[in-house]
Design a protein around this motif. Sequence first.
Motif, PDB file in Angstrom:
ATOM      1  N   GLU A   1      -9.388  -4.559 -11.471  1.00 21.66           N
ATOM      2  CA  GLU A   1      -8.842  -5.921 -11.453  1.00 21.66           C
ATOM      3  C   GLU A   1      -7.829  -6.098 -12.579  1.00 21.66           C
ATOM      4  O   GLU A   1      -7.970  -5.540 -13.660  1.00 21.66           O
TER       5      GLU A   1
ATOM      6  N   SER B   1       0.848  -1.193   0.000  1.00 23.31           N
ATOM      7  CA  SER B   1       0.000   0.000   0.000  1.00 23.31           C
ATOM      8  C   SER B   1       0.877   1.234   0.000  1.00 23.31           C
ATOM      9  O   SER B   1       1.875   1.294   0.735  1.00 23.31           O
TER      10      SER B   1
ATOM     11  N   THR C   1      -6.601  -0.803  -5.845  1.00 21.96           N
ATOM     12  CA  THR C   1      -7.645   0.131  -5.450  1.00 21.96           C
ATOM     13  C   THR C   1      -7.066   1.533  -5.460  1.00 21.96           C
ATOM     14  O   THR C   1      -5.858   1.726  -5.271  1.00 21.96           O
ATOM     15  N   SER C   2      -7.908   2.520  -5.665  1.00 25.17           N
ATOM     16  CA  SER C   2      -7.435   3.897  -5.825  1.00 25.17           C
ATOM     17  C   SER C   2      -7.290   4.576  -4.474  1.00 25.17           C
ATOM     18  O   SER C   2      -7.824   4.128  -3.459  1.00 25.17           O
TER      19      SER C   2
ATOM     20  N   PRO D   1      -6.710   1.839 -10.886  1.00 20.64           N
ATOM     21  CA  PRO D   1      -7.579   0.979 -10.085  1.00 20.64           C
ATOM     22  C   PRO D   1      -8.344  -0.014 -10.947  1.00 20.64           C
ATOM     23  O   PRO D   1      -8.631   0.237 -12.124  1.00 20.64           O
TER      24      PRO D   1
ATOM     25  N   GLY E   1      -5.898   2.424   2.188  1.00 23.42           N
ATOM     26  CA  GLY E   1      -7.047   2.387   1.299  1.00 23.42           C
ATOM     27  C   GLY E   1      -6.682   2.232  -0.163  1.00 23.42           C
ATOM     28  O   GLY E   1      -7.571   2.082  -1.006  1.00 23.42           O
ATOM     29  N   ALA E   2      -5.393   2.282  -0.481  1.00 23.39           N
ATOM     30  CA  ALA E   2      -4.939   2.085  -1.867  1.00 23.39           C
ATOM     31  C   ALA E   2      -3.987   0.904  -1.872  1.00 23.39           C
ATOM     32  O   ALA E   2      -2.768   1.058  -1.747  1.00 23.39           O
ATOM     33  N   HIS E   3      -4.550  -0.306  -2.000  1.00 23.62           N
ATOM     34  CA  HIS E   3      -3.770  -1.533  -1.912  1.00 23.62           C
ATOM     35  C   HIS E   3      -3.563  -2.111  -3.306  1.00 23.62           C
ATOM     36  O   HIS E   3      -4.474  -2.092  -4.136  1.00 23.62           O
ATOM     37  N   THR E   4      -2.370  -2.618  -3.543  1.00 24.37           N
ATOM     38  CA  THR E   4      -2.044  -3.244  -4.821  1.00 24.37           C
ATOM     39  C   THR E   4      -1.593  -4.671  -4.579  1.00 24.37           C
ATOM     40  O   THR E   4      -0.688  -4.913  -3.771  1.00 24.37           O
TER      41      THR E   4
END
Length: 415
Positions: A313, A282, A295-296, A311, A286-289
């Motif tokens: 899938e 991250s 996620t943005s 962001p 809140g922005a996890h890869t």
Amino acid sequence: MTVLEMLRGARPSADADDTGGEPTPSWLPEPVRDVGVGLLTALVSLLVVVVPTVLGWLLDPRAGDSFADPLGAGASLWLLIHGAHLGAGATNVAFVPLVLGALVVWIAARGAGRALDTADVDDAFAADLLPRSVLVVAGRWWLGYAVGTGLAAALTLAGSLPLRWLSLPVALAVVPLVALALALRRLARAADVLGPRLDAVVLPDTVRRAAGPAARGLALLLGAASLVVVGAVALRWGEVTSLQSELGAGFLGGLLLVAAQLAALPNLALWVVGLLAGPGFSVVDGAHTSLAGATSGLMPLVPVFGAMPGPGEFPWFVRLLVLVPVLVGGHVGRRSLASVARLSSLRTKASVAVVACCLVAVAVGVLDGLGGGSLGAYRLGDIGTPAWWTALAVAFELLVGALTVVAWDAWRLRR
């Protein structure tokens, strides 16, 4: 002649002349000389960080800032590289660019080596560990380095990056102790300075054989992860350069910014290792890869973060990247087989491979822990990859690859 070389000559030398050789008189008492080398080591290291900071400020001064501000900022950054934390209130900065960390340790090790060069290696052992002279010189050098660290801590009072004083002991201990260990290792190769207690400590044969494959595996894993970082920057070069120009850092400021990001390349590579292993990383809360998708979130204004994927899938084949650590484990297994006799037992071969994989995983966890994971408060308070979860995932995937290679080798021998 450098200042360190002048101080090095403070102790009597055995240079001979035509009359048979008289010891050259020292111009500094030995205790002062040793403390001075430690202080100069810290100051040289400090200048490596402070000078670029001050130059960047001189070419692009901010309204209302005084010359003390860049001095304080440079000192804060130097202490941050040593493992100290910066910030006040909820803000906590704990991020060590590993390239700069390695540079600081190298400079400190060189200074410690200069100090220990004049220690009496034939002195009596203290507690059967090291010669008393070596321990005394090392202690004096550390004292000088601690004085330099204290001066840097005082300089932070003039800047806008306050030091968290409770973390100062980390800066006083970690880098100097690692540097002294490296200097003592070099000295031990040249002279018999290890006492009976240390000389009796022998690593198990399995660990010694596993060290080489582990080092190769770690280098390969971090190299592959670094290539992923470079490839992501190349693919999203427009976004990265756009963020760089928006910061308005100027020419020299831009160069310093690029240099700072290059210094953090191993940190980013460790984040990618977390991505390849499974836990992901991250940049902000809140922005996890992960390999499943991203996620943005509102990113900090750091140009390299422009290389982050958008962001959503990811395609199914991205999940195949989890095989990278497995393939690295296969390489570790091959190198482990090469480190033992061809007809060694399966247990011996498997033991070396398992220990090598565990050493790589522990190194990943330790390096990520040393690199830190905080760039501020709240959403920036916990960034990067979870160190120990990543280490466990890396260990499992490396073991899958390494033990597969060992099993294949055993099957071929039995045919």
